[in-house]
Write a protein that holds these residues in place. Structure first.
Motif, short mmCIF file in Angstrom:
data_model
loop_
_atom_site.label_atom_id
_atom_site.label_comp_id
_atom_site.label_asym_id
_atom_site.label_seq_id
_atom_site.Cartn_x
_atom_site.Cartn_y
_atom_site.Cartn_z
N ARG A 138 0.87 -1.19 -0.11
CA ARG A 138 0.14 -0.08 0.11
C ARG A 138 0.78 1.38 0.02
N SER A 155 1.00 3.98 -2.84
CA SER A 155 0.88 5.50 -2.87
C SER A 155 2.01 6.18 -3.27
N GLN A 177 -7.13 9.88 -7.05
CA GLN A 177 -8.29 10.60 -7.24
C GLN A 177 -8.07 11.46 -8.34
N GLU A 229 -5.03 -4.10 -3.25
CA GLU A 229 -4.68 -2.70 -3.06
C GLU A 229 -5.23 -1.77 -3.91
N LYS A 273 -9.08 -1.31 -3.46
CA LYS A 273 -9.41 -0.25 -2.35
C LYS A 273 -9.21 0.91 -2.66
N MET A 274 -8.16 1.48 -3.18
CA MET A 274 -7.87 2.79 -3.39
C MET A 274 -8.90 3.31 -4.45
N GLU A 278 -11.89 4.02 -2.30
CA GLU A 278 -11.75 5.18 -1.25
C GLU A 278 -11.76 6.26 -2.19
N ALA A 279 -11.59 6.34 -3.56
CA ALA A 279 -11.73 7.45 -4.29
C ALA A 279 -13.04 7.59 -4.93
#
Length: 323
Positions: free
Chosen positions: A22, A26, A36, A70, A73-74, A77-78
């Motif tokens: 993760r 990032s 995003q 991962e 999940k990103m 989250e966006a």
């Protein structure tokens, strides 16, 4: 036409462990604006891993489930709505995914797996006007391409551009091998036109452990320690062949993208983290010998029969072939 310098983010990464991966992702995406920058709330996001085969789990023939987890999940989250999709050579995408340990992540994240054998989208292209692509990829709001670094017995290497061939539905792939495979230049251009039509928003390449030698499935795992990401799949592939110390002219997809004016020179690419020279290796193993790209008619018929047998009669074959 690119109006600004393409950017390829390259970092060292050696672990698929959850927290470390993760953090690596990032770091990788930060100079590109983070997830995003690619995914907005409510958008349907196709995650296109390499789900080649269920025959050799553990041999790094497919994109690692941990990486897909991962990235998914990103996306969530966006605010995005991710789903997995592919068109394996043999068996269903779901069966191949399960054989490669995807089931826990799909259950935890409620992640649908879509087989690309349904509706087809006809592209408009002067040289490949009968190229049919799956509607699921063409109609997704966002496409995130998740290839694996692998040697390839027919195409030298398979990277970001080649991974998008999985968006050609069902056995159309075998017919394209027969139709265009007698000319490596034409076959490379078909793959490039496929990638250009799909136009992935983001490519994240799994090079933590690659697959070298007689790939795409008959080789062996090779720790490479690299993650790469770019909004420009052609620039990403150009950077990766530099790392693997392979001439672009040796790889039909790279050679074709150069001829078509889509592949930037290395000096035209921005590298916000590491330059390929800092990651270069001299001993990446290519196939022992290259095989013909074209599939003769008997092989196409045999392949089609095997595919239909697995799909409609007895899916749980212990191996789906060498892909």
């Amino acid at each position: 036409m690119q109006t600004q310098k393409p950017s390829v983010s390259l970092i060292r990464a050696t672990s698929y462990e959850q927290e470390a991966l993760r953090e690596s992702l990032s770091t990788l995406l930060e100079p590109l604006g983070g997830m995003q920058a690619f995914v907005k709330p409510g958008q349907r996001v196709l995650l296109k891993p390499n789900l080649l085969t269920g025959a050799r789990p553990g041999k790094e023939c497919t994109t690692r489930a941990e990486l897909v987890y991962e990235v998914a999940k990103m996306v969530i989250e966006a605010g995005g709505k991710p789903f997995l999709g592919d068109s394996p050579a043999f068996g269903s995408a779901k069966a191949v995914a399960i054989a490669n340990n995807y089931l826990p992540i799909t259950l935890e994240l409620n992640l649908p797996i879509i087989d690309f054998h349904g509706s087809r989208y006809e592209t408009v292209n002067e040289d490949f006007n009968h190229l049919l692509l799956c509607k699921e990829a063409m109609e997704a709001d966002v496409v995130i391409n998740l290839p694996k670094v692998k040697s390839h017995a027919q195409l030298t290497l398979t990277l970001g551009v080649k991974n998008l061939f999985g968006c050609v539905p069902g056995k159309m792939k075998a017919w394209w091998h027969m139709e265009a495979g007698k000319d490596a230049n034409r076959f490379g251009e078909m793959l490039v036109e496929t990638a250009r039509a799909i136009n992935p928003d983001l490519t994240i390449l799994d090079g933590i452990i690659g697959h070298e030698g007689n790939g795409p499935s008959g080789g062996e795992p090779r720790p490479l320690g690299v993650l790469a990401a770019s909004a420009n799949v052609f620039a990403l592939d150009r950077a990766m062949v530099e790392i693997l110390n392979v001439l672009p002219e040796q790889v039909p997809t790279l050679a074709a993208s150069k001829r078509l004016g889509l592949c930037p020179q290395l000096a035209e690419i921005d590298f916000p983290h590491l330059h390929p020279d800092l990651l270069k290796i001299d001993d990446w193993r290519l196939p022992d010998k290259l095989m013909p790209i074209d599939f003769g008619m008997p092989r196409v018929i045999k392949s089609t029969f095997k595919h239909l047998y697995i799909r409609f009669i007895k899916e749980p074959m212990s191996a789906y072939g060498k892909g």
